[in-house]
Design a protein around this motif. Structure first.
Motif, PDB file in Angstrom:
ATOM      1  N   ILE A  20     -35.421  25.264 -10.251  1.00 37.77           N
ATOM      2  CA  ILE A  20     -34.698  24.466 -11.248  1.00 37.77           C
ATOM      3  C   ILE A  20     -33.266  24.179 -10.805  1.00 37.77           C
ATOM      4  CG2 ILE A  20     -36.128  25.283 -13.156  1.00 37.77           C
ATOM      5  CD1 ILE A  20     -33.696  27.053 -13.987  1.00 37.77           C
ATOM      6  N   THR A  45     -29.688  22.367 -24.401  1.00 37.59           N
ATOM      7  CA  THR A  45     -30.782  22.482 -23.437  1.00 37.59           C
ATOM      8  C   THR A  45     -30.298  22.431 -21.996  1.00 37.59           C
ATOM      9  OG1 THR A  45     -31.162  20.093 -23.551  1.00 37.59           O
ATOM     10  CG2 THR A  45     -32.466  21.494 -25.028  1.00 37.59           C
ATOM     11  N   GLU A  46     -29.086  21.916 -21.780  1.00 32.92           N
ATOM     12  CA  GLU A  46     -28.523  21.811 -20.432  1.00 32.92           C
ATOM     13  C   GLU A  46     -27.264  22.669 -20.356  1.00 32.92           C
ATOM     14  OE1 GLU A  46     -29.786  19.799 -17.915  1.00 32.92           O
ATOM     15  OE2 GLU A  46     -31.449  19.234 -19.228  1.00 32.92           O
ATOM     16  N   THR A  61     -31.752  23.410 -16.790  1.00 38.50           N
ATOM     17  CA  THR A  61     -32.337  23.147 -18.092  1.00 38.50           C
ATOM     18  C   THR A  61     -32.938  24.429 -18.627  1.00 38.50           C
ATOM     19  OG1 THR A  61     -32.844  20.874 -17.439  1.00 38.50           O
ATOM     20  CG2 THR A  61     -34.066  21.773 -19.315  1.00 38.50           C
ATOM     21  N   SER A  63     -35.494  26.517 -20.911  1.00 37.24           N
ATOM     22  CA  SER A  63     -36.839  26.321 -21.466  1.00 37.24           C
ATOM     23  C   SER A  63     -37.095  27.379 -22.528  1.00 37.24           C
ATOM     24  CB  SER A  63     -37.886  26.394 -20.356  1.00 37.24           C
ATOM     25  OG  SER A  63     -37.886  27.677 -19.759  1.00 37.24           O
ATOM     26  N   ASP A  86     -21.694  25.921 -21.418  1.00 35.53           N
ATOM     27  CA  ASP A  86     -22.102  24.808 -22.267  1.00 35.53           C
ATOM     28  C   ASP A  86     -20.898  23.870 -22.323  1.00 35.53           C
ATOM     29  OD1 ASP A  86     -22.752  23.026 -24.275  1.00 35.53           O
ATOM     30  OD2 ASP A  86     -22.768  24.533 -25.875  1.00 35.53           O
TER      31      ASP A  86
END
Length: 191
Positions: free
Chosen positions: A64, A173-174, A188, A190, A127
């Motif tokens: 990822i 989510t990111e 990302t 999950s 974030d």
């Protein structure tokens, strides 16, 4: 009551609240109710020991994100999974593609209370939109809930790594994953 006594009382109340919050957070790391035997990949048992005996399962078939740092060190991230306990566990592999032994001493947190030396305790999730930084969780003994014992990694050797963080809100989510001395990488979440 004097200011000194008031300050002591506030410190005591803050310490008690912090201890209660930490105890509650650690209780959330317990069994998920399944009667399956612990395979070493459970949330609470993922804290690797310095002797290298316990490590989380890493699915290295998926990538990822990847970070390339000085001296030929490469960190390949395989997953960043939310769990029901309010945590995010990031797993990956560190590979020494350089020509010298590698010790992750610069990857540890600068906090003096953290006991882990060669670890990824200095990692963080960022974030950007929410302007928040999430640090690696610690247990009651001051150990990070992350891979420790990352020392003496030989050229062409790979080792699994993981780190657990408090989970950002579900709407996030990111995030960026950061380790000191390495460039950050967007990943990302999950789950």
């Amino acid at each position: 009551m004097s200011i000194r006594h008031t300050t002591k009382a506030r410190r005591g109340a803050a310490a008690t609240a912090l201890a209660a919050a930490l105890a509650l957070a650690m209780a959330g790391c317990g069994s998920d109710g399944d009667d399956k035997p612990d395979d070493g990949a459970g949330r609470a048992s993922t804290a690797a020991k310095d002797d290298g005996k316990q490590k989380p399962a890493v699915d290295s078939s998926k990538t990822i994100g990847q970070m390339k740092g000085p001296g030929g060190i490469v960190v390949t991230l395989h997953s960043a999974v939310r769990d029901d306990g309010g945590f995010v566990t990031v797993t990956g592999t560190v590979t020494n593609r350089g020509s010298q032994l590698f010790n992750a001493i610069d990857w540890r947190s600068k906090e003096t209370e953290v006991k882990s030396q060669s670890s990824v305790s200095g990692a963080s999730l960022i974030d950007e939109k929410g302007k928040k930084r999430y640090l690696v969780l610690r247990d009651t003994d001051g150990q990070c809930l992350c891979t420790t014992g990352l020392s003496g990694i030989k050229p062409n050797e790979s080792r699994p790594l993981f780190a657990q963080f408090p989970a950002p809100p579900k709407s996030v989510t990111e995030v960026d994953f950061q380790i000191p001395t390495m460039p950050s990488v967007g990943i990302t979440l999950s789950g």
